[in-house]
Design an enzyme around this catalytic site. Structure first.
Site, PDB file in Angstrom:
ATOM      1  N   ARG A  97     -18.252  40.110  17.298  1.00  0.00           N
ATOM      2  CA  ARG A  97     -19.611  40.122  17.851  1.00  0.00           C
ATOM      3  C   ARG A  97     -20.417  38.955  17.257  1.00  0.00           C
ATOM      4  NH1 ARG A  97     -24.691  39.916  16.268  1.00  0.00           N
ATOM      5  NH2 ARG A  97     -24.215  41.263  14.502  1.00  0.00           N
ATOM      6  N   ASP A  98     -20.656  39.001  15.965  1.00  0.00           N
ATOM      7  CA  ASP A  98     -21.515  37.998  15.337  1.00  0.00           C
ATOM      8  C   ASP A  98     -20.872  36.614  15.347  1.00  0.00           C
ATOM      9  OD1 ASP A  98     -23.833  37.193  14.137  1.00  0.00           O
ATOM     10  OD2 ASP A  98     -23.591  38.371  12.317  1.00  0.00           O
ATOM     11  N   HIS A 118     -25.378  43.183   5.351  1.00  0.00           N
ATOM     12  CA  HIS A 118     -24.923  42.149   6.294  1.00  0.00           C
ATOM     13  C   HIS A 118     -25.420  40.804   5.786  1.00  0.00           C
ATOM     14  CE1 HIS A 118     -24.144  40.811  10.600  1.00  0.00           C
ATOM     15  NE2 HIS A 118     -24.982  39.859  10.215  1.00  0.00           N
ATOM     16  N   HIS A 120     -24.923  36.554   5.464  1.00  0.00           N
ATOM     17  CA  HIS A 120     -24.324  35.309   5.946  1.00  0.00           C
ATOM     18  C   HIS A 120     -24.147  34.367   4.762  1.00  0.00           C
ATOM     19  CE1 HIS A 120     -24.565  35.474  10.524  1.00  0.00           C
ATOM     20  NE2 HIS A 120     -24.951  36.674  10.117  1.00  0.00           N
ATOM     21  N   CYS A 154     -25.066  29.499  12.414  1.00  0.00           N
ATOM     22  CA  CYS A 154     -26.496  29.691  12.502  1.00  0.00           C
ATOM     23  C   CYS A 154     -27.000  28.678  13.509  1.00  0.00           C
ATOM     24  CB  CYS A 154     -27.113  29.468  11.117  1.00  0.00           C
ATOM     25  SG  CYS A 154     -28.900  29.505  11.112  1.00  0.00           S
ATOM     26  N   ASN A 172     -20.908  34.770   8.758  1.00  0.00           N
ATOM     27  CA  ASN A 172     -20.913  35.905   7.824  1.00  0.00           C
ATOM     28  C   ASN A 172     -19.984  35.603   6.648  1.00  0.00           C
ATOM     29  OD1 ASN A 172     -21.032  37.041  10.793  1.00  0.00           O
ATOM     30  ND2 ASN A 172     -22.111  38.493   9.507  1.00  0.00           N
TER      31      ASN A 172
HETATM   32 ZN    ZN Z   1     -25.387  38.236  11.481  1.00  0.00          ZN
END
Ligand code: ZN
Length: 314
Positions: free
Chosen positions: A14-15, A212, A214, A245, A254
């Protein structure tokens, strides 16, 4: 002596994928899932339920969830920004639904196009819809409020801690089962995360269990360690540190799943993960995304010679 268990949630599907220009085919997503599942990972944030025109990478969200459900013992987390997405995520069969809310008012307006109060109202609607489904015989999906930009924001810079604490409180009052804090842009430092986690824990207790982070500025693992020290035992991570990002081209995503698993296993925690197989999964991911920079260290450096491999729990 039994080891202290720590849960890693693989969020790369997802991320990680949502930030790439290319779209990974569904079959490749499932190969990735299977490879990590073989390594002992059993929690996946598998998809985001958003309109395909906004995020074509997630157009196959329901298919990916269905594919993941076929793997034994897998617990599926999904993300949805609003009630419409949440209903689709519940129908697809999510065990955990993450609703993102921005702690930064500026980021909230720019990204979600809602004020924070409006986001909390949407969260309350999602919780009511979930309860309604459960009364009609549907499953009781856990709802997590994911508080993004909790440690700073690329638009407004500092995000006052009091506002993060107030937002967490509002999310719990709105019916969220859990709150989690996210360092969306990699601004956090270990002292800050420990301070803010302590404050939110005072109001949330064990309804705050996950983190969570990064690794945009290299402090991802240090931040994990800082909250591990105060009892946090669930961490989001992405294989190969996939992601990035939008405001920092080339930046890592992440914390890398394999590096986090290595740190935890080396420290004597039980992640249930077989690191050799996890590194194999990282190599598979590299072949699925040719030309893509992956950011973890351990896959390139290899495990230390004396590293004690714990067998994956069959
Ligand atoms: Zn994230």
């Amino acid at each position: 002596m039994t080891k202290d268990p720590v849960t890693i949630v693989e969020v790369g599907l997802r991320d990680g994928l949502q930030i790439l220009d290319r779209v990974m085919p569904t079959a490749d997503k499932l190969r990735w899932l299977e490879a990590e599942h073989r390594a002992g990972v059993n929690r996946f944030e598998a998809a985001s339920f958003v309109p395909p025109r906004l995020l074509p990478q997630m157009a196959d969200a329901a298919e990916v969830v269905a594919g993941a459900r076929a793997l034994p013992g897998v617990i599926i987390h999904t993300l949805a920004p609003n009630l419409k997405g949440a209903m689709a995520a519940l129908a697809a069969g999510s065990d955990v639904l993450v609703l993102p809310l921005s702690a930064s008012e500026a980021h909230s307006r720019a990204n979600i196009r809602k004020t924070r109060e409006e986001s909390v109202e949407e969260l309350a609607r999602v919780c009511r819809a979930r309860d309604e489904r459960a009364r009609e015989g549907g499953c009781q999906t856990r709802i997590d409020a994911g508080i993004s930009t909790a440690f700073g924001c690329t638009i407004q810079g500092e995000v006052p801690e009091d506002e993060v604490v107030r937002l967490a409180e509002a999310c719990l009052e709105a019916g969220a089962d859990r709150v989690a804090l996210a360092d969306t842009v990699g601004y956090a430092d270990p002292a800050q995360v420990r301070r803010l986690y302590r404050r939110v824990k005072e109001i949330a207790g064990d309804r705050l269990q996950s983190a969570h982070f990064h690794d945009t500025r290299g402090l991802g693992l240090a931040n994990c360690l800082a909250v591990l020290d105060i009892g946090i035992r669930e961490f989001d991570a992405s294989l190969g540190g996939l992601g990035g990002c939008p405001h920092a081209p080339g930046a890592s995503g992440n914390v890398a799943t394999e590096d986090l698993a290595f740190m935890l296993e080396a420290m004597g925690f039980d992640t249930g993960i077989d690191l050799d197989r996890l590194i194999e999964a990282q190599r598979l991911l590299a072949t699925l995304l040719p030309g893509q920079t992956l950011h973890g260290k351990i896959a390139a450096a290899g495990l230390p010679k004396h590293f004690h491999r714990s067998p994956v729990h069959a």
